[in-house]
Design an enzyme around this catalytic site. Structure first.
Site, PDB file in Angstrom:
ATOM      1  N   SER A 119       0.826  -1.135   0.016  1.00 63.18           N
ATOM      2  CA  SER A 119      -0.061   0.119   0.058  1.00 63.18           C
ATOM      3  C   SER A 119       0.896   1.162   0.125  1.00 63.18           C
ATOM      4  CB  SER A 119      -0.920  -0.121   1.410  1.00 63.18           C
ATOM      5  OG  SER A 119      -2.068   1.043   1.046  1.00 63.18           O
ATOM      6  N   ASP A 128     -10.226  -5.050  -3.831  1.00 63.24           N
ATOM      7  CA  ASP A 128      -9.490  -3.795  -3.312  1.00 63.24           C
ATOM      8  C   ASP A 128     -10.493  -2.636  -3.471  1.00 63.24           C
ATOM      9  OD1 ASP A 128      -7.904  -2.033  -2.023  1.00 63.24           O
ATOM     10  OD2 ASP A 128      -6.112  -2.989  -2.734  1.00 63.24           O
ATOM     11  N   HIS A 161      -7.541  -5.434   0.034  1.00 61.93           N
ATOM     12  CA  HIS A 161      -6.410  -4.748   0.122  1.00 61.93           C
ATOM     13  C   HIS A 161      -5.590  -5.303   1.152  1.00 61.93           C
ATOM     14  CE1 HIS A 161      -4.043  -1.197  -0.189  1.00 61.93           C
ATOM     15  NE2 HIS A 161      -4.088  -0.815   0.944  1.00 61.93           N
TER      16      HIS A 161
END
Length: 240
Positions: free
Chosen positions: A121, A182, A211
């Site tokens: 991320s 996600d 995610h």
């Protein structure tokens, strides 16, 4: 630290691991347990805390961002802070990346050299930004990484950060993962990162989860295969 050799004469690689927003090094280490186990014969992951503390309440909501690490209750960090509020991945005005880059440069000098970088991320975005800083000679005390593994990465909305990333072309092999479910970093945003990496050197893979670093055997095996190939290349290069 001297890399540990294996019976086949290859050496274990060292990989810098950068956590996501509202995580820390220990949390990220815990959440990569299955992946670390799969990679244990090929590389060691070195986890690092970002420098910006993010205060959260008991429900996990962000209530304050600051640049220091004072106090005893720090647990959550970020590689930059959204200056106008909201999630940093969406912010068009980010603060604090220069401080993070300085910390990363110190880590490279103190704990390196590193063969590769792995990020999740915001940590994946930070990993790409670090590669770009090395490529543009903004960071000079470390050779370019030999490979990158990025989960749920994205190009920052902040135009200065985006330009520093997209203005260079990175030739290192890279493996990119994006979750079909996600909702935080959609596939298109992860694909934007490919603009900084050569098409021939990049591999983009969709996984069916959200995610996260997916807890799927096929993902672990793919990453293991990728790292093993880089390990073989590094070993051959060192012998020549």
């Amino acid at each position: 630290m001297v890399p540990v050799g294996t019976a086949s004469g290859t050496r274990k690689l060292r990989v810098l691991a950068l956590h996501g927003y509202l995580q820390n090094a220990e949390v990220f280490r815990s959440r990569t347990g299955a992946l670390r186990k799969a990679l244990k014969k090929h590389c060691d992951l070195v986890f690092l805390d970002a420098p910006h503390e993010i205060k959260v309440d008991l429900q996990g909501n962000e209530i304050k961002s600051c640049g220091g690490k004072e106090g005893e209750d720090q647990s959550y960090y970020g590689w930059w802070i959204a200056s106008e509020g909201g999630p940093p991945r969406e912010s068009k005005s980010a603060e604090g990346w220069e401080r993070s880059l300085g910390l990363l440069e110190e880590a490279l000098e103190r704990d390196g050299p590193f063969d590769g970088v792995l990020g999740f991320s915001m940590g994946a975005a930070a990993s790409a930004l670090l590669c770009a800083a090395i490529e543009s000679k903004k960071v000079q005390n470390h050779e370019q990484f030999k490979f990158a593994i990025l989960f749920g990465g994205f190009v920052p909305r902040d135009p200065v950060l985006a330009d520093s990333l997209l203005s260079v072309k990175l030739g290192l092999p890279s493996l990119h993962y994006s979750g079909q479910n996600d909702q935080l970093v959609v596939e298109q945003r992860s694909r934007e990162l490919l603009q900084s990496f050569g098409e021939e050197e990049s591999t983009f893979v969709l996984h069916p989860q959200g995610h996260c670093i997916p807890s799927l055997r096929e993902v672990r095996e793919k990453v293991k295969e990728f790292v093993a190939a880089q390990q073989s290349i590094c070993t051959t290069s060192n012998k020549s």
